[in-house]
Design a protein around this motif. Structure first.
Motif, mmCIF file in Angstrom:
data_model
loop_
_atom_site.group_PDB
_atom_site.id
_atom_site.type_symbol
_atom_site.label_atom_id
_atom_site.label_comp_id
_atom_site.label_asym_id
_atom_site.label_seq_id
_atom_site.Cartn_x
_atom_site.Cartn_y
_atom_site.Cartn_z
ATOM 1 N N LEU A 256 128.934 64.347 35.862
ATOM 2 C CA LEU A 256 129.516 64.562 37.187
ATOM 3 C C LEU A 256 128.408 64.850 38.193
ATOM 4 N N THR A 257 128.487 64.255 39.362
ATOM 5 C CA THR A 257 127.483 64.462 40.407
ATOM 6 C C THR A 257 128.140 64.981 41.678
ATOM 7 N N GLY A 258 127.308 65.474 42.577
ATOM 8 C CA GLY A 258 127.817 65.921 43.866
ATOM 9 C C GLY A 258 128.446 64.778 44.640
ATOM 10 N N ASP A 259 127.857 63.585 44.525
ATOM 11 C CA ASP A 259 128.427 62.413 45.199
ATOM 12 C C ASP A 259 129.824 62.103 44.664
ATOM 13 N N ASP A 260 130.011 62.296 43.351
ATOM 14 C CA ASP A 260 131.349 62.092 42.766
ATOM 15 C C ASP A 260 132.361 63.034 43.407
ATOM 16 N N MET A 261 131.969 64.284 43.584
ATOM 17 C CA MET A 261 132.873 65.268 44.175
ATOM 18 C C MET A 261 133.206 64.911 45.619
ATOM 19 N N VAL A 262 132.215 64.439 46.345
ATOM 20 C CA VAL A 262 132.453 64.038 47.737
ATOM 21 C C VAL A 262 133.405 62.845 47.785
ATOM 22 N N ARG A 263 133.198 61.874 46.898
ATOM 23 C CA ARG A 263 134.078 60.699 46.873
ATOM 24 C C ARG A 263 135.510 61.095 46.523
ATOM 25 N N TRP A 264 135.643 62.048 45.595
ATOM 26 C CA TRP A 264 136.983 62.517 45.202
ATOM 27 C C TRP A 264 137.664 63.218 46.380
ATOM 28 N N LYS A 265 136.904 64.030 47.080
ATOM 29 C CA LYS A 265 137.439 64.720 48.252
ATOM 30 C C LYS A 265 137.915 63.705 49.295
ATOM 31 N N GLU A 266 137.084 62.705 49.550
ATOM 32 C CA GLU A 266 137.441 61.692 50.550
ATOM 33 C C GLU A 266 138.662 60.888 50.114
ATOM 34 N N ALA A 267 138.776 60.613 48.798
ATOM 35 C CA ALA A 267 139.927 59.876 48.291
ATOM 36 C C ALA A 267 141.214 60.676 48.481
ATOM 37 N N MET A 268 141.152 61.975 48.262
ATOM 38 C CA MET A 268 142.337 62.814 48.444
ATOM 39 C C MET A 268 142.733 62.901 49.913
ATOM 40 N N LEU A 269 141.737 62.935 50.809
ATOM 41 C CA LEU A 269 142.046 62.921 52.234
ATOM 42 C C LEU A 269 142.728 61.617 52.618
ATOM 43 N N THR A 270 142.235 60.514 52.047
ATOM 44 C CA THR A 270 142.834 59.203 52.320
ATOM 45 C C THR A 270 144.273 59.141 51.833
ATOM 46 N N GLU A 271 144.552 59.823 50.725
ATOM 47 C CA GLU A 271 145.912 59.851 50.185
ATOM 48 C C GLU A 271 146.857 60.681 51.043
ATOM 49 N N GLY A 272 146.295 61.430 51.980
ATOM 50 C CA GLY A 272 147.139 62.216 52.871
ATOM 51 C C GLY A 272 147.310 63.668 52.480
ATOM 52 N N LEU A 273 146.552 64.171 51.487
ATOM 53 C CA LEU A 273 146.658 65.578 51.115
ATOM 54 C C LEU A 273 146.103 66.444 52.239
ATOM 55 N N ARG A 274 146.740 67.593 52.442
ATOM 56 C CA ARG A 274 146.294 68.518 53.477
ATOM 57 C C ARG A 274 144.947 69.122 53.080
ATOM 58 N N PRO A 275 144.052 69.320 54.070
ATOM 59 C CA PRO A 275 142.738 69.908 53.762
ATOM 60 C C PRO A 275 142.832 71.219 52.989
ATOM 61 N N LYS A 276 143.782 72.076 53.344
ATOM 62 C CA LYS A 276 143.894 73.362 52.639
ATOM 63 C C LYS A 276 144.285 73.154 51.181
ATOM 64 N N THR A 277 145.148 72.162 50.923
ATOM 65 C CA THR A 277 145.532 71.851 49.542
ATOM 66 C C THR A 277 144.311 71.371 48.754
#
Length: 514
Positions: A256-277
């Motif tokens: 697992l890399t930091g870039d992986d975590m950033v990509r996962w975060k961006e994917a969840m934002l794209t899915e419409g999840l609330r930032p706090k969630t």
């Protein structure tokens, strides 16, 4: 017959080359395993030989250090070992230096200086007058990072440090990261800075890909065994990790890399999840589990550190209290309902500020008379409570008494007063109670998304507390909000004092049950 020289071997399924080398018998206990196994991360046989030679040299150097026994470290040697941390920190943020916010340059010089705050926080119990200084706590957190990195550095290189030498190394690491952070600060402002970058990775920061795989499930199991979370937390956090694994399409926590975590975060934002969630329910659990892995030498670093997002709600998204008119609508409709959940959960919430989960799990034995005052006890025996401060006693407000709550509760047999609510797989009634109350309130025409059908009663209680001058510490004790200073935790809250303050909250004119 001489033994064959160690050489790369190809994985039969992936075709990727690996290093495998047997640990000498005398070092097995120190290394903690019988074999060194790490991927070389390539299918090219020529490149694999080069990587194999470098990895083998690292291993042999580590074993040599282990054989040399306990080592006393000079400051010069510590700074030499810490030098790669400068390179690594710089490389991590070099493209976008302004994104480096994890390390507070303004606090860097305060590291490892004498402090009232000890590593085990004994000061909390020995001094009632200290109010926690956020900067001081941040300094202690930065020191903890350095100490953990020092542990990892020494372990990776096979150094067995003597006495207080781990702290000497931690100070050197802190100094290296401080210098790198200052350089990044200058780069972010467009000022040229001396930023030497290592040509190749140091053994201290060897790629996680060069270690044997470590399954996320094993990481979660280890964390759970030590931290012993409640069943629901374990279920939810395990599910989050499985979601991360599905996104990554592999199950190797060390890859697992930091870039992986950033990509996962961006994917969840794209899915419409609330930032706090995303921040609280996704990133935070993964960060905590990875940190356990670092602390227990399963991982080299916590790649989720510093990966976050702005969770501040816009003004039109913030949850708000029920107004007096909205409260009257809900409580009047509740009085007319024959469903005990709809009848009493809103009323208890309105005059106690308790969480809906706490209300739904109340038992007959939690309604008690103390010093002549009827009270509701929020106890972990009835079901899990959110925090240690959530365990508390709340007097029954006169309006709740007049409405007939005591008559309803005291006629119940021992056990839940809302047996109509089916418990979930974890034995909790709060989830189903939230759904029932949510539908009930929305059907009354209260559709403002800023209103939470259950939780807005807690907002209202805090609003009323300010409006009618309730003592702040007593209001927080009744709502189960944590104390803000050590001094607040001293002494008890007498029931008569709680009742005196609660009675300042006026009764709404919605009629009284006959």
């Amino acid at each position: 017959m001489p033994l064959a020289m160690s050489r790369p071997f190809k994985h039969p399924k992936t075709g990727i080359y690996w290093l495998r080398k047997r640990v000498p018998d005398e070092l097995i206990k120190l290394v903690g395993k019988r074999e060194e196994l790490r991927t070389l991360g390539t299918k090219d046989p020529a490149l694999a030989k080069v990587k194999h030679a470098a990895a083998l040299a690292e291993i042999e150097a580590k074993w040599a250090n282990l054989r040399s026994g306990e080592k006393s470290l000079t400051e010069r040697e510590a700074h030499h070992l810490a030098a790669p941390f400068y390179d690594r920190w710089l490389q991590r943020y070099l493209e976008n230096p302004s994104q480096q916010t994890d390390w507070r340059v303004d606090l860097g010089l305060r590291l490892f200086q004498p402090s009232l705050i000890s590593a085990n926080y004994e000061f909390l119990y020995n001094n009632a007058d200290i109010v926690l200084d956020r900067d001081e706590l941040r300094v202690r957190e930065m020191e903890r990072w350095c100490l953990e990195w020092a542990d990892s550095c020494a372990s990776n290189l096979g150094h067995r440090l003597a006495g207080n030498d781990n702290r000497i190394l931690a100070r050197a690491i802190g100094a290296a990261v401080q210098r790198a952070s200052i350089a990044l600060q200058q780069l972010a402002q467009g000022v040229s800075a001396a930023v030497p970058i290592a040509a190749s990775s140091s053994p201290i920061f060897a790629s996680l890909h060069s270690q044997e795989p470590f399954a996320f499930s094993d990481l979660v199991d280890g964390w759970a065994k030590e931290r012993r979370p409640v069943e629901k937390t374990l279920y939810e956090w395990s599910r989050v990790v499985k979601q991360l694994v599905a996104f990554l399409k592999h199950d190797n926590a060390r890859a697992l890399t930091g870039d992986d975590m950033v990509r996962w975060k961006e994917a969840m934002l794209t899915e419409g999840l609330r930032p706090k969630t995303i921040q609280d329910a996704k990133l935070a659990p993964v960060r905590a589990i990875l940190q356990w892995g670092v602390a227990n030498k399963k991982l080299n670093s916590n790649v989720a550190d510093g990966i976050s997002l702005d969770t501040r709600s816009k003004q039109n998204e913030k949850k708000r209290s029920f107004t007096d008119e909205e409260a009257k609508i809900v409580l009047t409709a509740a009085m007319a309902s024959s469903d005990p959940v709809k009848r009493w959960v809103p009323w208890i919430g309105a005059y106690s500020g308790a969480r809906v989960s706490e209300i739904c799990q109340l038992r007959r034995e939690d309604v008690v008379e103390i010093d002549g005052i009827w009270c509701i006890k929020i106890m972990p025996e009835a079901g899990s409570v959110k925090t240690a401060g959530s365990e508390r006693i709340i007097p029954v407000h006169p309006a709740l008494d007049k409405s007939g709550f005591l008559k309803f509760a005291l006629q119940k047999k021992a056990g839940p007063i809302f047996p109509e609510l089916s418990p979930d797989k974890f034995g909790k009634r709060g989830g189903n109670g939230t759904k029932v109350i949510g539908r009930f309130v929305r059907q009354l025409g209260i559709t403002d998304p800023r209103i939470s059908p259950s939780h807005s009663w807690r907002h209202r209680m805090k609003t009323l507390g300010r409006r009618h001058g309730l003592a702040k510490d007593i209001l927080e004790a009744m709502t189960g909000h944590g104390s803000k200073s050590v001094a607040d935790a001293y002494g008890e809250f007498p029931v008569e004092a709680l009742y005196r303050e609660l009675c300042k909250v006026p009764q709404l004119n919605v009629g009284v049950a006959k």
